[in-house]
Design a protein around this motif. Structure first.
Motif, short mmCIF file in Angstrom:
data_model
loop_
_atom_site.label_atom_id
_atom_site.label_comp_id
_atom_site.label_asym_id
_atom_site.label_seq_id
_atom_site.Cartn_x
_atom_site.Cartn_y
_atom_site.Cartn_z
N TYR A 195 0.81 -1.21 0.00
CA TYR A 195 0.00 0.00 0.00
C TYR A 195 0.85 1.27 0.00
CZ TYR A 195 -3.63 -3.22 1.68
OH TYR A 195 -4.51 -4.27 1.82
N ASP A 212 -9.06 -0.67 1.65
CA ASP A 212 -8.69 -0.93 0.25
C ASP A 212 -9.64 -0.22 -0.71
OD1 ASP A 212 -7.39 -2.92 1.88
OD2 ASP A 212 -6.96 -4.02 0.03
N LEU A 215 -8.62 3.08 -2.22
CA LEU A 215 -7.40 3.11 -3.02
C LEU A 215 -7.64 2.52 -4.40
CD1 LEU A 215 -4.91 1.76 -0.33
CD2 LEU A 215 -5.61 4.13 -0.71
N GLU A 216 -6.72 2.81 -5.31
CA GLU A 216 -6.79 2.27 -6.66
C GLU A 216 -5.96 0.97 -6.72
OE1 GLU A 216 -8.13 2.47 -10.66
OE2 GLU A 216 -8.59 3.77 -8.96
N PRO A 217 -6.59 -0.17 -7.08
CA PRO A 217 -5.81 -1.41 -7.18
C PRO A 217 -4.98 -1.45 -8.44
CG PRO A 217 -8.10 -1.80 -7.78
CD PRO A 217 -8.02 -0.37 -7.33
N ILE A 218 -3.77 -2.02 -8.34
CA ILE A 218 -2.86 -2.14 -9.47
C ILE A 218 -2.38 -3.57 -9.56
CG2 ILE A 218 -0.65 -1.40 -10.43
CD1 ILE A 218 -1.04 1.26 -9.06
N GLU A 226 0.13 3.40 -15.32
CA GLU A 226 -0.92 4.37 -15.05
C GLU A 226 -0.58 5.71 -15.69
OE1 GLU A 226 -3.73 5.23 -13.78
OE2 GLU A 226 -4.50 3.37 -12.94
N LEU A 230 -2.16 8.91 -8.86
CA LEU A 230 -3.15 8.36 -7.93
C LEU A 230 -2.96 8.84 -6.50
CD1 LEU A 230 -3.11 4.68 -9.24
CD2 LEU A 230 -4.72 6.49 -9.83
N THR A 238 -9.43 9.00 -4.90
CA THR A 238 -8.59 7.97 -4.30
C THR A 238 -7.61 8.56 -3.29
OG1 THR A 238 -7.00 6.21 -4.79
CG2 THR A 238 -6.93 8.15 -6.19
N TRP A 241 -2.88 4.08 -3.69
CA TRP A 241 -2.98 2.88 -4.51
C TRP A 241 -2.39 1.68 -3.76
CZ3 TRP A 241 1.85 0.84 -5.33
CH2 TRP A 241 2.94 1.72 -5.23
N TYR A 242 -2.68 0.49 -4.29
CA TYR A 242 -2.02 -0.69 -3.74
C TYR A 242 -1.76 -1.71 -4.83
CZ TYR A 242 -6.61 -3.12 -3.71
OH TYR A 242 -7.81 -3.69 -4.06
N ASN A 295 1.99 6.42 -8.47
CA ASN A 295 1.02 5.55 -9.14
C ASN A 295 1.48 4.11 -9.35
OD1 ASN A 295 2.93 5.99 -11.14
ND2 ASN A 295 1.61 7.32 -12.38
#
Length: 346
Positions: A195, A212, A215-218, A226, A230, A238, A241-242, A295
């Motif tokens: 994270y 979670d 946040l933006e999942p990657i 990206e 983010l 957001t 991200w994670y 990001n």
């Protein structure tokens, strides 16, 4: 080093009052899978050995345990005056806590009369102590690392978060990961997560926390880079991200963050090995990640192509930075070199 009030006149802006310097060791309750005895945050007076601060890490309901705290705390001086202002610590239930040592208007914690209950030769003994008891300075959850939306406890946080200040945000940013570090050979199929979260929660707000879902999942494998920021883009809702890691993969080092680059190591055990074999015969694969803090974009190279990570068929150690000048030459320098770097490593 912390600043505490031990009297009636404790205005940090005034001189010759009852403010005191105390040098402290900040520690968590420790590793305990089977009970909740480790769910505490302590500050121990270095000179006397007494606990000036002893607060339990409770869940967001303020009643139930938040889990034992095996990770090292991250202690931060937010205003550069030489005194601690903020502490972060994680637990086995995937909860990340923050404790503020300054109030919303700069108030410092006050030492109040409290008691310690101990046992001497089998007889309970009550000992009067001076301790920080004000709930304004209690640790509170700021993030729940629970990918299944809280239907079960999240994966443990075994390493301290890396805490960096974002000038663009005007807030601190936390980089941390999850996964079972106590038993490297756990193979339950659960993927760890990494994270990067901004902490924009106001001092005194003990109810708001992120998950979670904020946040933006990657995709930590080969996901496309990206195009958005983010972390600091004010037009996005957001909070960061994670990265979703592989099944059975877990963080094995403190994250290292510098100049917008996040470096961290994860480990995946070889689940095909005989688990009854000697521990020294077991193996696995480490992945070393190098990504953008804003990001999660890849910053490493493999075969001339950008990648987020590279494999090492072994267990790797903590990343670190050499802060003095080295003999490594640049791409154009042909002078002496301590260690030749490959094209991908430059």
């Amino acid at each position: 080093r912390i600043l505490v009030c031990n009297g009636s006149e404790c205005d940090p802006a005034e001189e010759n009052n009852d403010l005191e310097d105390r040098y402290v060791a900040v520690i968590g309750g420790g590793m305990d899978r089977t009970s909740e005895s480790g769910d505490w945050l302590y500050m121990i007076d270095i000179e006397t050995g007494k606990s000036l601060y002893k607060q339990r890490l409770l869940d967001t309901d303020g009643v139930n345990s938040g889990g034992s705290a095996p990770s090292e705390p991250a202690a931060v001086d937010t205003d550069g005056d030489g005194y601690l202002d903020r502490i972060y610590i994680g637990t086995l239930r995937g909860l990340l806590y923050r404790a503020d040592l300054r109030g919303p208007n700069g108030e410092v914690p006050r030492l109040e009369s409290d008691i310690d209950k101990v046992e001497a030769l089998g007889v309970p003994v009550v000992i009067p102590v001076q301790r920080i008891t004000d709930t304004d300075f209690h640790p509170h959850v700021i993030f729940k690392a629970q990918p299944d939306a809280g239907s079960s406890p999240g994966q443990g946080i075994y390493y301290r978060p890396s805490v960096v200040f974002s000038a663009g945000l005007g807030h601190y940013v936390l980089a941390f990961g999850t996964g079972d570090r106590e038993d490297l050979w756990t193979a339950d199929g659960a993927p760890g997560h990494f994270y990067v979260v901004r902490d924009d929660l106001a001092i005194g707000d003990h109810t708001t926390f992120y998950t979670d879902a904020d946040l933006e999942p990657i995709d930590g494998e080969y996901g496309d880079p990206e195009t958005r920021d983010l972390l600091t883009d004010p037009t996005l809702m957001t909070k960061g991200w994670y990265l979703m890691l592989r099944a059975n993969e877990r963080l094995i080092s403190d994250p290292f963050v510098v100049s917008g680059v996040v470096i961290f190591n994860v480990f995946e055990p070889d689940v095909n090995l005989d688990l009854d074999a000697l521990t020294c015969a077991r193996t696995g694969t480490s992945r070393v990640f190098g990504v953008s803090a804003t990001n999660g974009n890849p910053l490493l190279f493999s075969g001339g192509e950008r990648t987020r990570w590279f494999d090492i068929a072994d267990f790797v150690t903590q990343p670190f930075a050499e802060q003095s000048l080295t003999k490594n030459r640049s791409r154009t320098d042909t002078g002496p070199n301590a260690d030749d770097l490959s094209e991908d490593q430059h």
